[in-house]
Design a protein around this motif. Structure first.
Motif, PDB file in Angstrom:
ATOM      1  N   SER A 179       3.750   6.928   3.490  1.00 12.72           N
ATOM      2  CA  SER A 179       4.194   5.971   2.715  1.00 12.72           C
ATOM      3  C   SER A 179       5.950   5.653   3.874  1.00 12.72           C
ATOM      4  CB  SER A 179       4.838   6.237   1.390  1.00 12.72           C
ATOM      5  OG  SER A 179       3.570   6.110   0.365  1.00 12.72           O
ATOM      6  N   GLY A 180       6.388   6.697   3.795  1.00 10.11           N
ATOM      7  CA  GLY A 180       7.598   6.051   5.029  1.00 10.11           C
ATOM      8  C   GLY A 180       7.293   5.466   6.151  1.00 10.11           C
ATOM      9  N   SER A 181       5.767   6.069   6.973  1.00 10.01           N
ATOM     10  CA  SER A 181       5.496   4.877   8.328  1.00 10.01           C
ATOM     11  C   SER A 181       4.825   3.701   7.460  1.00 10.01           C
ATOM     12  CB  SER A 181       4.343   6.293   8.859  1.00 10.01           C
ATOM     13  OG  SER A 181       3.315   6.241   7.897  1.00 10.01           O
ATOM     14  N   LEU A 182       4.296   3.922   7.326  1.00  7.71           N
ATOM     15  CA  LEU A 182       3.928   2.462   6.367  1.00  7.71           C
ATOM     16  C   LEU A 182       5.168   1.134   6.436  1.00  7.71           C
ATOM     17  CD1 LEU A 182       0.614   2.897   4.262  1.00  7.71           C
ATOM     18  CD2 LEU A 182       0.242   2.315   6.796  1.00  7.71           C
TER      19      LEU A 182
ATOM     20  N   LEU B  74       5.949  16.129   1.539  1.00  9.44           N
ATOM     21  CA  LEU B  74       5.449  15.703   3.044  1.00  9.44           C
ATOM     22  C   LEU B  74       4.761  14.508   3.063  1.00  9.44           C
ATOM     23  CD1 LEU B  74       6.340  16.147   5.379  1.00  9.44           C
ATOM     24  CD2 LEU B  74       4.391  18.103   5.441  1.00  9.44           C
ATOM     25  N   GLY B  75       3.807  14.159   2.381  1.00 11.81           N
ATOM     26  CA  GLY B  75       2.434  13.397   2.104  1.00 11.81           C
ATOM     27  C   GLY B  75       3.519  12.051   1.713  1.00 11.81           C
ATOM     28  N   MET B  76       3.915  11.570   1.367  1.00 11.71           N
ATOM     29  CA  MET B  76       4.800  10.582   0.438  1.00 11.71           C
ATOM     30  C   MET B  76       5.717   9.767   1.475  1.00 11.71           C
ATOM     31  SD  MET B  76       5.133  10.372  -3.133  1.00 11.71           S
ATOM     32  CE  MET B  76       6.508  11.824  -3.781  1.00 11.71           C
ATOM     33  N   VAL B  77       6.087  11.088   2.766  1.00  5.22           N
ATOM     34  CA  VAL B  77       7.099  10.900   3.933  1.00  5.22           C
ATOM     35  C   VAL B  77       6.601   9.977   4.640  1.00  5.22           C
ATOM     36  CG1 VAL B  77       9.110  11.570   5.455  1.00  5.22           C
ATOM     37  CG2 VAL B  77       9.127  12.076   2.794  1.00  5.22           C
TER      38      VAL B  77
ATOM     39  N   LEU C  92       0.788  -1.324   0.101  1.00  3.91           N
ATOM     40  CA  LEU C  92      -0.123  -0.378  -0.253  1.00  3.91           C
ATOM     41  C   LEU C  92       1.222   1.342   0.424  1.00  3.91           C
ATOM     42  CD1 LEU C  92      -2.980   1.013   0.270  1.00  3.91           C
ATOM     43  CD2 LEU C  92      -2.748   1.194   2.896  1.00  3.91           C
ATOM     44  N   ALA C  93       2.070   1.216   0.810  1.00  3.08           N
ATOM     45  CA  ALA C  93       2.750   2.856   0.854  1.00  3.08           C
ATOM     46  C   ALA C  93       3.465   2.358  -0.651  1.00  3.08           C
ATOM     47  CB  ALA C  93       3.834   2.408   1.911  1.00  3.08           C
ATOM     48  N   VAL C  94       3.785   1.638  -1.201  1.00  2.00           N
ATOM     49  CA  VAL C  94       4.715   1.627  -2.396  1.00  2.00           C
ATOM     50  C   VAL C  94       3.393   1.936  -3.545  1.00  2.00           C
ATOM     51  CG1 VAL C  94       5.127  -0.240  -4.008  1.00  2.00           C
ATOM     52  CG2 VAL C  94       5.994  -0.018  -2.123  1.00  2.00           C
TER      53      VAL C  94
ATOM     54  N   GLY D 109       1.647   4.390  13.624  1.00  2.00           N
ATOM     55  CA  GLY D 109       0.642   4.341  13.719  1.00  2.00           C
ATOM     56  C   GLY D 109      -0.460   6.390  12.630  1.00  2.00           C
ATOM     57  N   PRO D 110      -0.161   6.593  14.138  1.00  2.00           N
ATOM     58  CA  PRO D 110      -0.851   8.428  13.900  1.00  2.00           C
ATOM     59  C   PRO D 110      -0.080   9.241  12.538  1.00  2.00           C
ATOM     60  CG  PRO D 110      -0.397   7.928  16.386  1.00  2.00           C
ATOM     61  CD  PRO D 110       0.790   6.583  15.304  1.00  2.00           C
ATOM     62  N   ILE D 111       1.038   8.929  12.628  1.00  2.00           N
ATOM     63  CA  ILE D 111       1.609   9.814  11.404  1.00  2.00           C
ATOM     64  C   ILE D 111       1.007   9.319  10.502  1.00  2.00           C
ATOM     65  CG2 ILE D 111       4.096  10.051  10.046  1.00  2.00           C
ATOM     66  CD1 ILE D 111       4.885   9.480  13.179  1.00  2.00           C
ATOM     67  N   THR D 112       0.427   7.923   9.862  1.00  2.00           N
ATOM     68  CA  THR D 112      -0.145   7.886   8.572  1.00  2.00           C
ATOM     69  C   THR D 112      -1.371   8.906   8.259  1.00  2.00           C
ATOM     70  OG1 THR D 112       0.700   5.746   9.487  1.00  2.00           O
ATOM     71  CG2 THR D 112      -0.757   5.968   7.677  1.00  2.00           C
ATOM     72  N   PRO D 113      -1.871   9.338   8.842  1.00  2.00           N
ATOM     73  CA  PRO D 113      -3.561  10.003   9.267  1.00  2.00           C
ATOM     74  C   PRO D 113      -2.820  11.316   8.690  1.00  2.00           C
ATOM     75  CG  PRO D 113      -3.945   8.783  11.386  1.00  2.00           C
ATOM     76  CD  PRO D 113      -2.067   8.567  10.578  1.00  2.00           C
ATOM     77  N   MET D 114      -1.684  11.795   9.630  1.00  2.00           N
ATOM     78  CA  MET D 114      -1.291  13.499   8.976  1.00  2.00           C
ATOM     79  C   MET D 114      -0.895  13.134   7.498  1.00  2.00           C
ATOM     80  SD  MET D 114       0.126  14.787  11.903  1.00  2.00           S
ATOM     81  CE  MET D 114       1.514  12.924  12.866  1.00  2.00           C
ATOM     82  N   GLY D 115       0.257  11.942   7.379  1.00  2.00           N
ATOM     83  CA  GLY D 115       0.500  11.708   5.717  1.00  2.00           C
ATOM     84  C   GLY D 115      -0.751  11.927   4.778  1.00  2.00           C
TER      85      GLY D 115
END
Length: 129
Positions: free
Chosen positions: A83-86, A77-80, A41-43, A98-104
C-alpha cells in the motif's frame, strides 16, 4: 486477545479511513483517474489487512502466539510495502517504487500462510465448535 495487535489494527483502520477520504475528495482535483484508482487500491488492501490484523488479535488466545506474531509482522510489512508504494506512486509519481509493490504483496501472502498454519496446527481438542 492480543490488545497490542488490536491497537495496531485500530490505528491502521484510522489511517485507512483518513487516506480513503483524502483519495475520494482531495485527489479529485490534483490527480488523473488512473492514479486515483491506484490510490484506492492501496486503501482497499490496507483495509483488508487491517481486518486481518484484528482477526489475529482475537485469534491469539487460541492459536500459536509465535505464528500469530509472525503473521502480523508480515501483514504489517506487506501493508507498508504494497500500500505504501502505491500511495507514493499515486501521490508523487515515483515509478521506481514499482518493484517494491510485488514484494509487499508477497509479504501479505506469507502473512496469510502463517495465519493458516497457526489455525491448522492447533490441537482439535482445543478448538471450540
Amino acid at each position: 486477545m492480543n490488545s497490542r495487535l488490536l491497537f495496531i489494527g485500530a490505528i491502521s483502520g484510522f489511517i485507512a479511513v483518513a487516506l480513503g477520504a483524502f483519495g475520494a475528495h482531495g485527489l479529485k482535483n490534483i490527480a488523473p483517474p488512473e492514479l486515483i484508482s491506484i490510490f484506492n487500491l492501496a486503501v482497499e488492501y490496507q483495509f483488508y489487512h487491517t481486518f486481518a490484523i484484528c482477526c489475529l488479535a482475537f485469534s491469539a488466545q487460541w492459536l500459536s502466539a509465535k505464528l500469530i506474531k509472525w503473521s502480523a509482522i508480515f501483514f504489517l510489512l506487506g501493508m507498508v510495502l504494497f500500500s505504501g508504494s502505491l500511495y507514493l506512486y499515486a501521490l508523487i509519481g515515483a515509478k521506481w517504487l514499482g518493484p517494491i509493490t510485488p514484494m509487499g504483496g508477497f509479504c501479505l501472502l506469507i502473512g496469510w500462510v502463517l495465519f493458516a498454519l497457526a489455525a491448522i496446527r492447533k490441537p482439535k481438542s482445543a478448538v471450540v465448535e
